[in-house]
Enzyme design. Sequence first.
Site, PDB file in Angstrom:
ATOM      1  N   GLU A 101       2.427  17.910 -62.163  1.00  0.00           N
ATOM      2  CA  GLU A 101       2.076  17.754 -60.746  1.00  0.00           C
ATOM      3  C   GLU A 101       3.130  18.375 -59.828  1.00  0.00           C
ATOM      4  O   GLU A 101       2.822  18.763 -58.702  1.00  0.00           O
ATOM      5  CB  GLU A 101       1.878  16.265 -60.409  1.00  0.00           C
ATOM      6  CG  GLU A 101       3.124  15.389 -60.410  1.00  0.00           C
ATOM      7  CD  GLU A 101       3.523  14.857 -61.796  1.00  0.00           C
ATOM      8  OE1 GLU A 101       3.044  15.432 -62.796  1.00  0.00           O
ATOM      9  OE2 GLU A 101       4.311  13.900 -61.873  1.00  0.00           O
ATOM     10  N   GLU A 106      12.764   1.839 -75.436  1.00  0.00           N
ATOM     11  CA  GLU A 106      13.033   1.540 -74.026  1.00  0.00           C
ATOM     12  C   GLU A 106      12.478   0.153 -73.674  1.00  0.00           C
ATOM     13  O   GLU A 106      13.052  -0.582 -72.889  1.00  0.00           O
ATOM     14  CB  GLU A 106      12.379   2.596 -73.117  1.00  0.00           C
ATOM     15  CG  GLU A 106      12.580   2.330 -71.617  1.00  0.00           C
ATOM     16  CD  GLU A 106      11.832   3.315 -70.706  1.00  0.00           C
ATOM     17  OE1 GLU A 106      11.043   4.145 -71.204  1.00  0.00           O
ATOM     18  OE2 GLU A 106      12.052   3.235 -69.481  1.00  0.00           O
ATOM     19  N   GLY A 151       9.058   8.369 -40.335  1.00  0.00           N
ATOM     20  CA  GLY A 151       7.719   8.502 -40.898  1.00  0.00           C
ATOM     21  C   GLY A 151       6.757   9.286 -40.013  1.00  0.00           C
ATOM     22  O   GLY A 151       5.540   9.197 -40.165  1.00  0.00           O
ATOM     23  N   LYS A 181       4.871  17.074 -18.064  1.00  0.00           N
ATOM     24  CA  LYS A 181       5.801  15.980 -17.790  1.00  0.00           C
ATOM     25  C   LYS A 181       6.980  16.001 -18.781  1.00  0.00           C
ATOM     26  O   LYS A 181       8.140  15.922 -18.383  1.00  0.00           O
ATOM     27  CB  LYS A 181       5.049  14.646 -17.891  1.00  0.00           C
ATOM     28  CG  LYS A 181       5.842  13.481 -17.386  1.00  0.00           C
ATOM     29  CD  LYS A 181       4.953  12.277 -17.172  1.00  0.00           C
ATOM     30  CE  LYS A 181       5.780  11.105 -16.681  1.00  0.00           C
ATOM     31  NZ  LYS A 181       5.014   9.866 -16.702  1.00  0.00           N
ATOM     32  N   CYS A 208       4.033  11.910 -68.745  1.00  0.00           N
ATOM     33  CA  CYS A 208       5.372  11.443 -69.145  1.00  0.00           C
ATOM     34  C   CYS A 208       5.327  10.065 -69.818  1.00  0.00           C
ATOM     35  O   CYS A 208       4.993   9.972 -70.989  1.00  0.00           O
ATOM     36  CB  CYS A 208       6.314  11.473 -67.943  1.00  0.00           C
ATOM     37  SG  CYS A 208       8.039  11.511 -68.453  1.00  0.00           S
ATOM     38  N   THR A 252       9.601   9.868 -25.862  1.00  0.00           N
ATOM     39  CA  THR A 252      10.096  11.238 -26.060  1.00  0.00           C
ATOM     40  C   THR A 252      11.293  11.505 -25.156  1.00  0.00           C
ATOM     41  O   THR A 252      12.312  12.037 -25.603  1.00  0.00           O
ATOM     42  CB  THR A 252       8.969  12.256 -25.756  1.00  0.00           C
ATOM     43  OG1 THR A 252       7.890  12.007 -26.654  1.00  0.00           O
ATOM     44  CG2 THR A 252       9.446  13.684 -25.905  1.00  0.00           C
ATOM     45  N   LYS A 257       7.561   8.365 -22.296  1.00  0.00           N
ATOM     46  CA  LYS A 257       8.893   7.738 -22.229  1.00  0.00           C
ATOM     47  C   LYS A 257       9.655   7.763 -23.558  1.00  0.00           C
ATOM     48  O   LYS A 257      10.845   8.122 -23.574  1.00  0.00           O
ATOM     49  CB  LYS A 257       8.764   6.299 -21.710  1.00  0.00           C
ATOM     50  CG  LYS A 257      10.099   5.659 -21.346  1.00  0.00           C
ATOM     51  CD  LYS A 257      10.718   6.241 -20.085  1.00  0.00           C
ATOM     52  CE  LYS A 257      10.072   5.643 -18.845  1.00  0.00           C
ATOM     53  NZ  LYS A 257      10.421   6.337 -17.615  1.00  0.00           N
ATOM     54  N   HIS A 302       5.962  16.773 -66.109  1.00  0.00           N
ATOM     55  CA  HIS A 302       5.355  16.371 -64.836  1.00  0.00           C
ATOM     56  C   HIS A 302       4.705  17.599 -64.191  1.00  0.00           C
ATOM     57  O   HIS A 302       5.248  18.161 -63.237  1.00  0.00           O
ATOM     58  CB  HIS A 302       6.415  15.789 -63.892  1.00  0.00           C
ATOM     59  CG  HIS A 302       6.871  14.432 -64.281  1.00  0.00           C
ATOM     60  ND1 HIS A 302       6.197  13.286 -63.928  1.00  0.00           N
ATOM     61  CD2 HIS A 302       7.924  14.025 -65.013  1.00  0.00           C
ATOM     62  CE1 HIS A 302       6.821  12.236 -64.418  1.00  0.00           C
ATOM     63  NE2 HIS A 302       7.879  12.655 -65.083  1.00  0.00           N
ATOM     64  N   ASP A 349      20.719   7.161 -35.600  1.00  0.00           N
ATOM     65  CA  ASP A 349      21.185   6.518 -36.837  1.00  0.00           C
ATOM     66  C   ASP A 349      22.636   6.920 -37.063  1.00  0.00           C
ATOM     67  O   ASP A 349      22.963   8.107 -37.015  1.00  0.00           O
ATOM     68  CB  ASP A 349      20.406   7.026 -38.072  1.00  0.00           C
ATOM     69  CG  ASP A 349      18.924   6.736 -38.007  1.00  0.00           C
ATOM     70  OD1 ASP A 349      18.527   5.924 -37.159  1.00  0.00           O
ATOM     71  OD2 ASP A 349      18.172   7.332 -38.803  1.00  0.00           O
ATOM     72  N   GLY A 381       3.098   8.045 -69.480  1.00  0.00           N
ATOM     73  CA  GLY A 381       1.692   7.970 -69.878  1.00  0.00           C
ATOM     74  C   GLY A 381       1.470   8.539 -71.272  1.00  0.00           C
ATOM     75  O   GLY A 381       0.664   8.025 -72.056  1.00  0.00           O
TER      76      GLY A 381
END
Length: 527
Positions: free
Chosen positions: A505, A401, A15, A224, A377, A192, A190, A503, A148, A379
Site C-alpha cells: 500500500e 511474538e 487537522g 476582508k 505483513c 484567520t 477572526k 506493505h 505551539d 496478516g
Amino acid sequence: MQTKYIVVTGGVLSGLGKGIAAASIGHLLSSKLKVIPIKCDGYLNLDPGTMNPYEHGEVFVLDDGGEVDMDFGHYERFIGVTCKSKWNLTMGKVFDMIRQKERRGDYLGKTVQYIPHVTDLIKEHIFEIAKEEEADLVIIEIGGTVGDIENELFLEAMRQMKEDVGKENIIYVHLTYVPIPHGVNEQKSKPTQQSVNLLKQRGIFPDIIIGRCSQFLSKEIKEKIARFCDVSPNAVITGLDVDDIYEIPLIFEQEGLPEIIHKRLNIYSPPNLTKWKTLIENIRNPEAEVTIAMCGKYTRLEDSYASIKEAFHHCSAHLKCKINIKWVETTNFSDPTLLEDVDGILVPGGFGTRGTEGKIEVIRYAREHNKPFLGICFGLQLAVIEFSRNVCGLKDASSTELDPSTPHPVIDILPEQRNVLQKGGTMRLGSYEAVLKPDTLVRQLYGAEVVSERHRHRYEVNPNYHDLLTSKGMVFSGTSKDERLVEFLELPNHRFFLATQAHPELKSRLERPAPLFYGFIKACMEN
Ligand code: GLN
C-alpha cells in the site's frame, strides 16, 4: 536555477490538512520543476516509528527504510517523488545532531544556543537537501499550529531564511480555518486574523492564505482577510472541505493558486491535471460497489491505516468501483456472521497480542468460505498460523511474538533481529526485492519476475516449517533471492487468498494502484 522555497504553516487548529495542502501545491507545480518536500516536526522522538499510530496516525516507511510522518505518504502520492528519510526533520533529530556536533568540538569555546546554533543547523539541513537533490522548488511544511512552543525554533529558522535566500526566492503560505457558525450562517475571518497575527509576531508575513471552509470563500470574506492580513485578495484561497482529497489540487487551480505562486517566485510550471481529472471522474461515477472488512485493532482511528485506504481509493479510480470499508474490531471478535455480507477481507499490519485470535478466526472464515482475502505483513503471519493450526494440525501453533513458548513457532524472529535490543529504527525496514514464482497469482498481478516493496517487521515464516506448509498446499509465490524469506504466499484452490510480508500500500498511487490491491478488489467485484 536558483532553488525556490515555499514554507507552509498552519494556524487556528490542527487537522486542517496542511500536509494535503503542501502536497497539492507540489502537485500543481511539478510539471516542469523538480519539487522536493520537507517536513519539520516539533516532537522529540527521532522519528514517529516509536509512537502509537493511534495517537499519531500511520508510520509511513520509505524506500531507504526511514520511518517518517504520514504526510510523506501524501507527498509521494501527489508529487510523484520517492522521498528520503532525511527530508523529515524532527526536533529529536535536530537535538541529536546538535549534541553530536557539540561533543565533536564543532562549537569549541562557544555557548551553544537556540539562536544561532539550532536555527543554523535547521537551515543548513534544508539547504543541504536542496543542493543534494538539485531541487528547483523546496516545499517546507512546519508541523503543528503557530503558537505551539515546540515549533518555535522551526518558525524562527523559516523567518531567517528570507534573508539567506533572498525575498524573491521564498514565499510563506499559511493555512487557517474559516468557520461558518451555526445560526450565523456567515463566513468568519477572526480566527484567520488572529492566527496571522501570531505568525507576524514571529516575523513571518504570509504571502498566501488558504482558508479551510465548508464553502468557497466569498469575494467579501477574501477582501476582508486581505485587508486585515496584508495580502492581496487574489492571494486568499479556498481550502474547500472535500470528500476526496485528490480534488484539492483541482480546487487550488480553480482558485488561481498556481498563477500567484508563479508570479511571486518568478517561475513557470503550469499544472497538468488532465489524467487526474479523468481518474477523479471515475471515482465520482462508480459502476460497481464492494464492501471490504478491515480487521484490526486500531480500527477506531482510520488514520492508522491511511495508506491502505488510499490504495483502495486508487483501485476505485481504475475499476470504477465504490469501495466501502467495514471496520471490524477484532479484540473481542466472536461473531463471524458479521462477515457474511462483505465481499472481501483484509487483515492489515499489526503488533502484539490483542485482537490476534479474532484476526485468526477471521482468516479461517475467509479461507473456508472462499472469500477474497488479502493479508498484509502481520496478516501474512496470522494466515500462516491459521493454516498451521487448522490445516497442518499443529494445535497451538503461533508466533514467538505472541507466545514465546509456543510448541510450534511457525512465525519466528528474523535471525538478524535476535540480538537487537534497541527499539527505534531497528526493524527490517525499507525496500527489499522479492523473486516471484512463475504461474502464480502474484506473478500474474505484478507482471514481473522481480519486484520491490517496502517492509517494516521483525518476524518471518520460520524456515523449519516451509516444507510442511507447502506440502499441505500453501504456495510461497514470492521469496527473497536466497529463498529463505517468504515475501508472498497464496492458496491456489481459493478464489483469491493472498498475503505478503511487505506493505504494498505504501507505493500505491492514483495513477498506478498497487497490483495486489487491484487484484484483490477485482476479485471482490467478481464475488
Ligand atoms: N509484528 C509483526 C512483525 O514485527 C508484523 C509487523 C507488521 O505488520 N508491520 O514482524
